[in-house]
Design a protein around this motif. Structure first.
Motif, PDB file in Angstrom:
ATOM      1  N   LYS A 169       0.830  -1.204   0.000  1.00  0.00           N
ATOM      2  CA  LYS A 169       0.000   0.000   0.000  1.00  0.00           C
ATOM      3  C   LYS A 169       0.865   1.255   0.000  1.00  0.00           C
ATOM      4  N   GLY A 170       1.910   1.229   0.861  1.00  0.00           N
ATOM      5  CA  GLY A 170       2.777   2.399   0.956  1.00  0.00           C
ATOM      6  C   GLY A 170       3.502   2.685  -0.341  1.00  0.00           C
ATOM      7  N   ARG A 171       4.067   1.652  -0.963  1.00  0.00           N
ATOM      8  CA  ARG A 171       4.781   1.844  -2.228  1.00  0.00           C
ATOM      9  C   ARG A 171       3.830   2.325  -3.321  1.00  0.00           C
ATOM     10  N   PHE A 172       2.668   1.674  -3.390  1.00  0.00           N
ATOM     11  CA  PHE A 172       1.721   2.017  -4.446  1.00  0.00           C
ATOM     12  C   PHE A 172       1.181   3.430  -4.259  1.00  0.00           C
ATOM     13  N   ALA A 173       0.897   3.811  -3.012  1.00  0.00           N
ATOM     14  CA  ALA A 173       0.383   5.151  -2.745  1.00  0.00           C
ATOM     15  C   ALA A 173       1.406   6.212  -3.170  1.00  0.00           C
ATOM     16  N   ARG A 174       2.668   6.012  -2.790  1.00  0.00           N
ATOM     17  CA  ARG A 174       3.703   6.990  -3.135  1.00  0.00           C
ATOM     18  C   ARG A 174       3.886   7.091  -4.644  1.00  0.00           C
ATOM     19  N   ALA A 175       3.941   5.923  -5.327  1.00  0.00           N
ATOM     20  CA  ALA A 175       4.118   5.930  -6.776  1.00  0.00           C
ATOM     21  C   ALA A 175       2.934   6.580  -7.479  1.00  0.00           C
ATOM     22  N   SER A 176       1.729   6.338  -6.977  1.00  0.00           N
ATOM     23  CA  SER A 176       0.533   6.887  -7.613  1.00  0.00           C
ATOM     24  C   SER A 176       0.482   8.400  -7.495  1.00  0.00           C
ATOM     25  N   VAL A 177       0.846   8.922  -6.329  1.00  0.00           N
ATOM     26  CA  VAL A 177       0.825  10.376  -6.140  1.00  0.00           C
ATOM     27  C   VAL A 177       1.888  11.050  -7.004  1.00  0.00           C
ATOM     28  N   ALA A 178       3.081  10.461  -7.079  1.00  0.00           N
ATOM     29  CA  ALA A 178       4.132  11.015  -7.938  1.00  0.00           C
ATOM     30  C   ALA A 178       3.700  10.999  -9.400  1.00  0.00           C
ATOM     31  N   ASP A 179       3.000   9.952  -9.790  1.00  0.00           N
ATOM     32  CA  ASP A 179       2.507   9.841 -11.159  1.00  0.00           C
ATOM     33  C   ASP A 179       1.379  10.838 -11.417  1.00  0.00           C
ATOM     34  N   LEU A 180       0.501  11.031 -10.423  1.00  0.00           N
ATOM     35  CA  LEU A 180      -0.596  11.988 -10.577  1.00  0.00           C
ATOM     36  C   LEU A 180      -0.071  13.417 -10.704  1.00  0.00           C
ATOM     37  N   ARG A 181       0.999  13.730  -9.966  1.00  0.00           N
ATOM     38  CA  ARG A 181       1.595  15.067 -10.087  1.00  0.00           C
ATOM     39  C   ARG A 181       2.190  15.257 -11.484  1.00  0.00           C
ATOM     40  N   ALA A 182       2.799  14.192 -12.022  1.00  0.00           N
ATOM     41  CA  ALA A 182       3.310  14.270 -13.392  1.00  0.00           C
ATOM     42  C   ALA A 182       2.169  14.510 -14.372  1.00  0.00           C
ATOM     43  N   ALA A 183       1.020  13.861 -14.136  1.00  0.00           N
ATOM     44  CA  ALA A 183      -0.136  14.056 -15.011  1.00  0.00           C
ATOM     45  C   ALA A 183      -0.643  15.486 -14.936  1.00  0.00           C
ATOM     46  N   LEU A 184      -0.649  16.073 -13.745  1.00  0.00           N
ATOM     47  CA  LEU A 184      -1.097  17.453 -13.611  1.00  0.00           C
ATOM     48  C   LEU A 184      -0.160  18.399 -14.349  1.00  0.00           C
ATOM     49  N   GLY A 185       1.119  18.048 -14.419  1.00  0.00           N
ATOM     50  CA  GLY A 185       2.043  18.845 -15.201  1.00  0.00           C
ATOM     51  C   GLY A 185       1.749  18.764 -16.690  1.00  0.00           C
ATOM     52  N   ARG A 186       1.327  17.578 -17.161  1.00  0.00           N
ATOM     53  CA  ARG A 186       1.015  17.409 -18.578  1.00  0.00           C
ATOM     54  C   ARG A 186      -0.341  17.998 -18.953  1.00  0.00           C
ATOM     55  N   TYR A 187      -1.278  17.973 -17.994  1.00  0.00           N
ATOM     56  CA  TYR A 187      -2.647  18.444 -18.258  1.00  0.00           C
ATOM     57  C   TYR A 187      -3.032  19.502 -17.222  1.00  0.00           C
ATOM     58  N   PRO A 188      -2.349  20.644 -17.231  1.00  0.00           N
ATOM     59  CA  PRO A 188      -2.572  21.642 -16.171  1.00  0.00           C
ATOM     60  C   PRO A 188      -3.955  22.275 -16.211  1.00  0.00           C
ATOM     61  N   ASP A 189      -4.653  22.190 -17.337  1.00  0.00           N
ATOM     62  CA  ASP A 189      -5.963  22.835 -17.455  1.00  0.00           C
ATOM     63  C   ASP A 189      -7.128  21.863 -17.294  1.00  0.00           C
ATOM     64  N   ASP A 190      -6.851  20.617 -16.959  1.00  0.00           N
ATOM     65  CA  ASP A 190      -7.928  19.635 -16.832  1.00  0.00           C
ATOM     66  C   ASP A 190      -8.644  19.833 -15.487  1.00  0.00           C
ATOM     67  N   ARG A 191      -9.899  20.261 -15.553  1.00  0.00           N
ATOM     68  CA  ARG A 191     -10.625  20.597 -14.331  1.00  0.00           C
ATOM     69  C   ARG A 191     -10.946  19.377 -13.488  1.00  0.00           C
ATOM     70  N   LYS A 192     -11.240  18.250 -14.133  1.00  0.00           N
ATOM     71  CA  LYS A 192     -11.544  17.045 -13.366  1.00  0.00           C
ATOM     72  C   LYS A 192     -10.313  16.548 -12.621  1.00  0.00           C
ATOM     73  N   LEU A 193      -9.158  16.678 -13.240  1.00  0.00           N
ATOM     74  CA  LEU A 193      -7.921  16.288 -12.574  1.00  0.00           C
ATOM     75  C   LEU A 193      -7.632  17.221 -11.402  1.00  0.00           C
ATOM     76  N   GLN A 194      -7.825  18.514 -11.599  1.00  0.00           N
ATOM     77  CA  GLN A 194      -7.640  19.473 -10.519  1.00  0.00           C
ATOM     78  C   GLN A 194      -8.601  19.190  -9.371  1.00  0.00           C
ATOM     79  N   ALA A 195      -9.858  18.842  -9.727  1.00  0.00           N
ATOM     80  CA  ALA A 195     -10.860  18.557  -8.699  1.00  0.00           C
ATOM     81  C   ALA A 195     -10.507  17.307  -7.902  1.00  0.00           C
ATOM     82  N   LEU A 196      -9.943  16.300  -8.577  1.00  0.00           N
ATOM     83  CA  LEU A 196      -9.541  15.076  -7.883  1.00  0.00           C
ATOM     84  C   LEU A 196      -8.452  15.372  -6.858  1.00  0.00           C
ATOM     85  N   VAL A 197      -7.453  16.169  -7.266  1.00  0.00           N
ATOM     86  CA  VAL A 197      -6.372  16.525  -6.337  1.00  0.00           C
ATOM     87  C   VAL A 197      -6.934  17.294  -5.146  1.00  0.00           C
TER      88      VAL A 197
END
Length: 275
Positions: A169-197
């Motif tokens: 759980k710990g490894r997966f949680a950390r990897a997922s958050v790091a990946d989600l931050r990378a996604a926010l960098g690629r899609y900075p204007d996506d409102r659904k992604l911003q809302a999820l964060v």
């Protein structure tokens, strides 16, 4: 350009790099293990005043040459470099997250009868799956669309998180958050992604703590140990493969060593899903 996020990211990366890693003397009077501002400026070949303004969220738009120099000075990974450029507004074309899955991908996962497979978008919404993928992820067909989100599962203690032990759980949680931050960098204007964060920051202190680390890393292959209520322990390799011509989609496959107990467990699970 997101000045506040850029400033936070630069500070967090500066604190991570030690003087020894970049060939600088450590000295005896350092208050923190990371680099000083003047050292980053020196390594990047810019004035200390210019760099301070960037870290204080009041600097100008940095050029590509400046971003490249900062990437080298702060020893950024490939994923972190992309994220830095995105924060600085150096995006030629604003990508978007689509909600359709190509027919060819749907056909592919349907043919993978002995391999759990599903399609994940950049928001961690599961968009398509095969029967075995549904079985290993907790009956996706029974979940409403807004609940088929892996980030929500991991940080709100739902069924999928219960299948992993605490270390997983710990490894997966950390990897997922790091990946989600990378996604926010690629899609900075996506409102659904911003809302999820924003939702996760409000609901999960664990997510907030991981988000504050500013770690950036796109998810790739990862080993997992899953405890399934019907067939027991499954040791699998979770392979995350980009969908060609669709940067917003990834194909996720769970593979096991042929002839292993985990391989047999997946076969048993398949038989149970067919019955």
């Amino acid at each position: 350009m997101n000045r506040d996020e850029l400033a936070d990211f630069l500070r967090s990366r500066r604190a991570r790099v030690t003087p020894a890693e970049v060939g600088l003397p450590v000295g005896d009077r350092r208050r923190t293990p990371g680099l000083r501002r003047q050292e980053v400026a020196q390594l990047a070949g810019m004035s200390i005043d210019y760099y301070i303004r960037l870290e204080q969220a009041r600097g100008p738009h940095p050029s590509r040459q400046v971003l490249s120099a900062l990437s080298r000075a702060l020893m950024l990974s490939h994923d972190e470099r992309i994220y830095l450029y995105d924060l600085a507004g150096q995006v030629l074309e604003t990508p978007r997250i689509r909600e359709d899955v190509p027919g060819s991908v749907l056909h592919l996962i349907s043919y993978l009868e002995e391999v759990p497979a599903y399609v994940l978008d950049a928001r961690y919404d599961i968009r398509a799956w095969n029967p075995l993928g549904s079985a290993i992820m907790g009956d996706l067909d029974a979940q409403p669309p807004d609940r088929r989100n892996v980030i929500r599962w991991v940080f709100t203690s739902c069924e999928i998180a219960e299948h992993l032990d605490d270390q997983e759980k710990g490894r997966f949680a950390r990897a997922s958050v790091a990946d989600l931050r990378a996604a926010l960098g690629r899609y900075p204007d996506d409102r659904k992604l911003q809302a999820l964060v924003a939702e996760m920051l409000g609901l999960s202190p664990h997510f907030a703590e991981l988000w504050a680390r500013h770690e950036v890393e796109i998810r790739r292959e990862q080993r997992k140990r899953i405890t399934h209520p019907l067939v027991g322990t499954i040791d699998a390799i979770c392979q995350v493969m980009p969908v060609p011509d669709r940067d917003d989609l990834r194909l996720v496959l769970y593979t096991t060593e042929p002839g292993s107990p985990s391989h047999q467990a997946l076969r048993d699970l398949r038989q149970l899903t067919l019955s």
